[in-house]
Design a protein around this motif. Structure first.
Motif, PDB file in Angstrom:
ATOM      1  N   LEU A  39       5.775  -5.196 -16.331  1.00 39.60           N
ATOM      2  CA  LEU A  39       6.956  -5.055 -17.169  1.00 39.60           C
ATOM      3  C   LEU A  39       7.354  -3.587 -17.233  1.00 39.60           C
ATOM      4  CD1 LEU A  39       8.625  -7.148 -18.796  1.00 39.60           C
ATOM      5  CD2 LEU A  39       7.423  -6.350 -20.841  1.00 39.60           C
ATOM      6  N   VAL A  40       8.610  -3.296 -16.880  1.00 40.14           N
ATOM      7  CA  VAL A  40       9.127  -1.933 -16.940  1.00 40.14           C
ATOM      8  C   VAL A  40      10.473  -1.937 -17.649  1.00 40.14           C
ATOM      9  CG1 VAL A  40       7.943  -1.244 -14.817  1.00 40.14           C
ATOM     10  CG2 VAL A  40      10.304  -2.067 -14.697  1.00 40.14           C
ATOM     11  N   ALA A  41      10.837  -0.773 -18.184  1.00 37.62           N
ATOM     12  CA  ALA A  41      12.129  -0.572 -18.832  1.00 37.62           C
ATOM     13  C   ALA A  41      12.834   0.586 -18.135  1.00 37.62           C
ATOM     14  CB  ALA A  41      11.920  -0.264 -20.316  1.00 37.62           C
ATOM     15  N   PRO A  42      14.127   0.773 -18.381  1.00 36.20           N
ATOM     16  CA  PRO A  42      14.812   1.926 -17.784  1.00 36.20           C
ATOM     17  C   PRO A  42      14.178   3.242 -18.218  1.00 36.20           C
ATOM     18  CG  PRO A  42      16.404   0.357 -18.662  1.00 36.20           C
ATOM     19  CD  PRO A  42      15.061  -0.089 -19.133  1.00 36.20           C
ATOM     20  N   ALA A  43      14.207   4.231 -17.350  1.00 34.37           N
ATOM     21  CA  ALA A  43      13.686   5.552 -17.680  1.00 34.37           C
ATOM     22  C   ALA A  43      14.385   6.094 -18.920  1.00 34.37           C
ATOM     23  CB  ALA A  43      13.896   6.504 -16.503  1.00 34.37           C
ATOM     24  N   GLY A  44      13.611   6.749 -19.778  1.00 32.71           N
ATOM     25  CA  GLY A  44      14.185   7.318 -20.987  1.00 32.71           C
ATOM     26  C   GLY A  44      14.150   6.405 -22.189  1.00 32.71           C
ATOM     27  N   THR A  45      13.594   5.213 -22.032  1.00 33.44           N
ATOM     28  CA  THR A  45      13.463   4.304 -23.175  1.00 33.44           C
ATOM     29  C   THR A  45      12.590   4.975 -24.240  1.00 33.44           C
ATOM     30  OG1 THR A  45      13.685   2.350 -21.757  1.00 33.44           O
ATOM     31  CG2 THR A  45      12.669   2.022 -23.911  1.00 33.44           C
ATOM     32  N   PRO A  46      13.026   4.985 -25.505  1.00 34.65           N
ATOM     33  CA  PRO A  46      12.260   5.681 -26.559  1.00 34.65           C
ATOM     34  C   PRO A  46      10.813   5.206 -26.632  1.00 34.65           C
ATOM     35  CG  PRO A  46      14.412   5.034 -27.371  1.00 34.65           C
ATOM     36  CD  PRO A  46      14.269   4.392 -26.017  1.00 34.65           C
ATOM     37  N   GLN A  47       9.900   6.147 -26.845  1.00 30.47           N
ATOM     38  CA  GLN A  47       8.483   5.828 -26.876  1.00 30.47           C
ATOM     39  C   GLN A  47       8.128   4.783 -27.929  1.00 30.47           C
ATOM     40  OE1 GLN A  47       6.417   7.012 -24.453  1.00 30.47           O
ATOM     41  NE2 GLN A  47       5.001   5.462 -25.257  1.00 30.47           N
ATOM     42  N   PRO A  48       8.709   4.838 -29.147  1.00 28.23           N
ATOM     43  CA  PRO A  48       8.384   3.789 -30.125  1.00 28.23           C
ATOM     44  C   PRO A  48       8.749   2.383 -29.643  1.00 28.23           C
ATOM     45  CG  PRO A  48       9.426   5.645 -31.221  1.00 28.23           C
ATOM     46  CD  PRO A  48       9.562   5.892 -29.747  1.00 28.23           C
ATOM     47  N   VAL A  49       9.817   2.275 -28.863  1.00 29.22           N
ATOM     48  CA  VAL A  49      10.221   0.969 -28.311  1.00 29.22           C
ATOM     49  C   VAL A  49       9.215   0.529 -27.250  1.00 29.22           C
ATOM     50  CG1 VAL A  49      11.991  -0.250 -26.994  1.00 29.22           C
ATOM     51  CG2 VAL A  49      12.661   1.325 -28.826  1.00 29.22           C
ATOM     52  N   VAL A  81      18.439  -3.142 -13.714  1.00 33.70           N
ATOM     53  CA  VAL A  81      17.671  -2.611 -14.847  1.00 33.70           C
ATOM     54  C   VAL A  81      17.647  -1.088 -14.826  1.00 33.70           C
ATOM     55  CG1 VAL A  81      15.412  -2.567 -15.971  1.00 33.70           C
ATOM     56  CG2 VAL A  81      16.309  -4.712 -15.046  1.00 33.70           C
ATOM     57  N   ALA A  82      17.560  -0.492 -13.647  1.00 28.65           N
ATOM     58  CA  ALA A  82      17.556   0.972 -13.547  1.00 28.65           C
ATOM     59  C   ALA A  82      18.833   1.564 -14.132  1.00 28.65           C
ATOM     60  CB  ALA A  82      17.392   1.398 -12.091  1.00 28.65           C
ATOM     61  N   ARG A  83      19.947   0.825 -14.014  1.00 26.57           N
ATOM     62  CA  ARG A  83      21.234   1.308 -14.511  1.00 26.57           C
ATOM     63  C   ARG A  83      21.516   0.891 -15.963  1.00 26.57           C
ATOM     64  NH1 ARG A  83      24.785   2.708 -10.244  1.00 26.57           N
ATOM     65  NH2 ARG A  83      23.901   2.331  -8.169  1.00 26.57           N
ATOM     66  N   ALA A  84      20.658   0.068 -16.536  1.00 24.96           N
ATOM     67  CA  ALA A  84      20.894  -0.439 -17.889  1.00 24.96           C
ATOM     68  C   ALA A  84      20.638   0.655 -18.925  1.00 24.96           C
ATOM     69  CB  ALA A  84      19.979  -1.636 -18.152  1.00 24.96           C
ATOM     70  N   TYR A 116      17.655   3.336  -6.613  1.00 21.39           N
ATOM     71  CA  TYR A 116      16.706   3.703  -7.656  1.00 21.39           C
ATOM     72  C   TYR A 116      15.439   4.305  -7.060  1.00 21.39           C
ATOM     73  CZ  TYR A 116      14.176  -0.595  -6.446  1.00 21.39           C
ATOM     74  OH  TYR A 116      13.484  -1.575  -5.780  1.00 21.39           O
ATOM     75  N   ASP A 117      14.708   5.028  -7.897  1.00 22.32           N
ATOM     76  CA  ASP A 117      13.401   5.567  -7.549  1.00 22.32           C
ATOM     77  C   ASP A 117      12.368   4.826  -8.391  1.00 22.32           C
ATOM     78  OD1 ASP A 117      11.023   7.462  -8.170  1.00 22.32           O
ATOM     79  OD2 ASP A 117      11.985   8.424  -6.453  1.00 22.32           O
ATOM     80  N   ALA A 118      11.358   4.266  -7.749  1.00 18.83           N
ATOM     81  CA  ALA A 118      10.403   3.413  -8.463  1.00 18.83           C
ATOM     82  C   ALA A 118       9.668   4.156  -9.575  1.00 18.83           C
ATOM     83  CB  ALA A 118       9.397   2.808  -7.485  1.00 18.83           C
ATOM     84  N   ILE A 119       9.508   5.456  -9.425  1.00 15.76           N
ATOM     85  CA  ILE A 119       8.814   6.258 -10.438  1.00 15.76           C
ATOM     86  C   ILE A 119       9.797   6.835 -11.449  1.00 15.76           C
ATOM     87  CG2 ILE A 119       7.361   8.266 -10.853  1.00 15.76           C
ATOM     88  CD1 ILE A 119       5.884   5.980  -9.496  1.00 15.76           C
ATOM     89  N   LYS A 120      10.856   7.477 -10.961  1.00 20.46           N
ATOM     90  CA  LYS A 120      11.767   8.217 -11.831  1.00 20.46           C
ATOM     91  C   LYS A 120      12.742   7.333 -12.604  1.00 20.46           C
ATOM     92  CE  LYS A 120      11.669  12.315  -8.855  1.00 20.46           C
ATOM     93  NZ  LYS A 120      12.487  13.214  -7.991  1.00 20.46           N
ATOM     94  N   SER A 121      13.035   6.142 -12.094  1.00 19.43           N
ATOM     95  CA  SER A 121      14.075   5.310 -12.705  1.00 19.43           C
ATOM     96  C   SER A 121      13.570   4.341 -13.759  1.00 19.43           C
ATOM     97  CB  SER A 121      14.810   4.514 -11.609  1.00 19.43           C
ATOM     98  OG  SER A 121      15.376   5.371 -10.651  1.00 19.43           O
ATOM     99  N   PHE A 122      12.236   4.259 -13.933  1.00 21.75           N
ATOM    100  CA  PHE A 122      11.682   3.256 -14.837  1.00 21.75           C
ATOM    101  C   PHE A 122      10.594   3.839 -15.733  1.00 21.75           C
ATOM    102  CE2 PHE A 122      13.161   1.111 -11.010  1.00 21.75           C
ATOM    103  CZ  PHE A 122      14.008   0.147 -11.544  1.00 21.75           C
ATOM    104  N   THR A 123      10.422   3.185 -16.867  1.00 18.89           N
ATOM    105  CA  THR A 123       9.340   3.499 -17.789  1.00 18.89           C
ATOM    106  C   THR A 123       8.349   2.334 -17.772  1.00 18.89           C
ATOM    107  OG1 THR A 123      10.771   4.796 -19.242  1.00 18.89           O
ATOM    108  CG2 THR A 123       8.728   3.951 -20.194  1.00 18.89           C
ATOM    109  N   PRO A 124       7.119   2.528 -17.296  1.00 17.24           N
ATOM    110  CA  PRO A 124       6.142   1.435 -17.277  1.00 17.24           C
ATOM    111  C   PRO A 124       5.762   0.999 -18.690  1.00 17.24           C
ATOM    112  CG  PRO A 124       5.476   3.233 -15.816  1.00 17.24           C
ATOM    113  CD  PRO A 124       6.581   3.750 -16.673  1.00 17.24           C
TER     114      PRO A 124
END
Length: 327
Positions: free
Chosen positions: A258-268, A84-87, A113-121
């Motif tokens: 539930l987390v998404a990859p870092a950088g996922t658009p805020q509206p999403v 998921v971090a690489r998705a 991966y970095d648990a903080i930097k690689s994902f968007t909570p």
């Protein structure tokens, strides 16, 4: 460069920036327009798998697209987390993560991966209720009883875990550290064999998930002393917390989120948060999973992010102090 040339350059740069942002904005506004993958770092059949599929089933009609659960067990949940971090950061691949998202990079050297930097909570879905249990032949009726005996008899009590570096191991080490007692750690390969030996009296103490230890508690084969969470659990409100039963300040709350990859658009992120938390408020779902030892949460991305940072900080201190290495 003349003022006219400078203005032309700035306008051109702005146009390029706008051309890059526009597709992202349009994509976020149309989200989702294809199926969403929910990656699960555990095999099929367990409570976490059932929860993931219940969420996916209820989420699909809200999004207007299928939500497909993909089980990706392996490497102590690192395999799924790394995937998921690489998705692509577009909201079409999300992870139903566990506490090990934060602890794995502390335990294993080769985690990319970095648990903080690689994902968007997105949201903390639930806490997994863990219970401190003892063999009923032992005289302990409270955490205070257990700690008092352990202080007077250093090294005579042992505790089981589901494996080195697992949450049950870390929680046991936190108990030892805060209680200033010497308990011998006995690691097992999973909850089943560990519980069997606690029931049989080969091991004295264990911290384990209510979902697996519950049947033994109900049958009287194990005595539950307390839950490890900061406040009493909705699943077993009659049980005190470790903190109120003899060890003030103790808190250990394994979680699912539930987390998404870092950088996922805020509206999403906002859309996923809104739909998932609406599902988590449904009384039927809350009652269903309460019976399996899950306390449903559904907090904001900011609250989840803050909790995740505190959780990592707590277990980092425990892992460093006890010199724990993942296997």
């Amino acid at each position: 460069m003349t003022t006219s040339s400078l203005m032309k350059t700035l306008c051109a740069a702005a146009a390029v920036a706008a051309s890059l942002i526009a597709p992202l904005s349009a994509s976020a506004q149309s989200y989702p327009d294809k199926p969403v993958r929910m990656i699960l770092p555990f095999p099929p059949g367990g409570v976490t798998d059932i929860l993931a599929r219940a969420l996916a089933e209820k989420l699909a009609p809200r999004l207007g697209q299928p939500v497909v659960v993909e089980n990706k067990p392996g490497a102590g949940t690192v395999l799924a987390s790394d995937l998921v971090a690489r998705a692509p950061a577009d909201g079409y691949t999300v992870l139903l993560a566990a506490s090990s998202l934060g602890t794995a990079p502390l335990l294993y050297e080769k985690v990319s991966y970095d648990a903080i930097k690689s994902f968007t909570p997105i949201t903390q879905v639930a806490s997994v209720v863990h219970v401190l249990v003892v063999n009923p032949q032992l005289p302990f009726k409270s955490v205070a009883d257990l700690l008092n005996y352990a202080k007077q008899n250093p090294g005579k009590l042992n505790y089981a875990s589901t494996g080195t570096g697992t949450s049950t191991h870390l929680e046991g080490e936190l108990l030892k550290s805060m209680g200033k007692v010497d308990l011998v750690h006995i690691p097992y390969k999973g909850s089943g064999p560990a519980l069997t030996d606690v029931v049989g009296g080969q091991v004295n103490v264990m911290i384990d998930a209510l979902g697996s230890s519950g049947p033994f508690i109900k049958s009287g084969k194990l005595r539950a002393l307390a839950v490890t969470t900061a406040k009493r659990s909705e699943s077993v409100p009659e049980l005190p917390t470790v903190a109120e039963s003899g060890l003030p300040g103790y808190e250990a709350m394994p979680w699912l989120g539930l987390v998404a990859p870092a950088g996922t658009p805020q509206p999403v992120v906002d859309r996923l948060h809104r739909e998932v938390t609406a599902i988590l408020k449904e009384p039927e779902l809350r009652e269903r999973f309460k019976g399996w030892g899950l306390d449903i949460i559904g907090n904001t991305p900011a609250e989840f992010s803050a909790f995740l940072r505190r959780d990592i900080d707590q277990w980092s201190r425990v892992i460093t102090s006890a010199n724990i290495k993942g296997e």
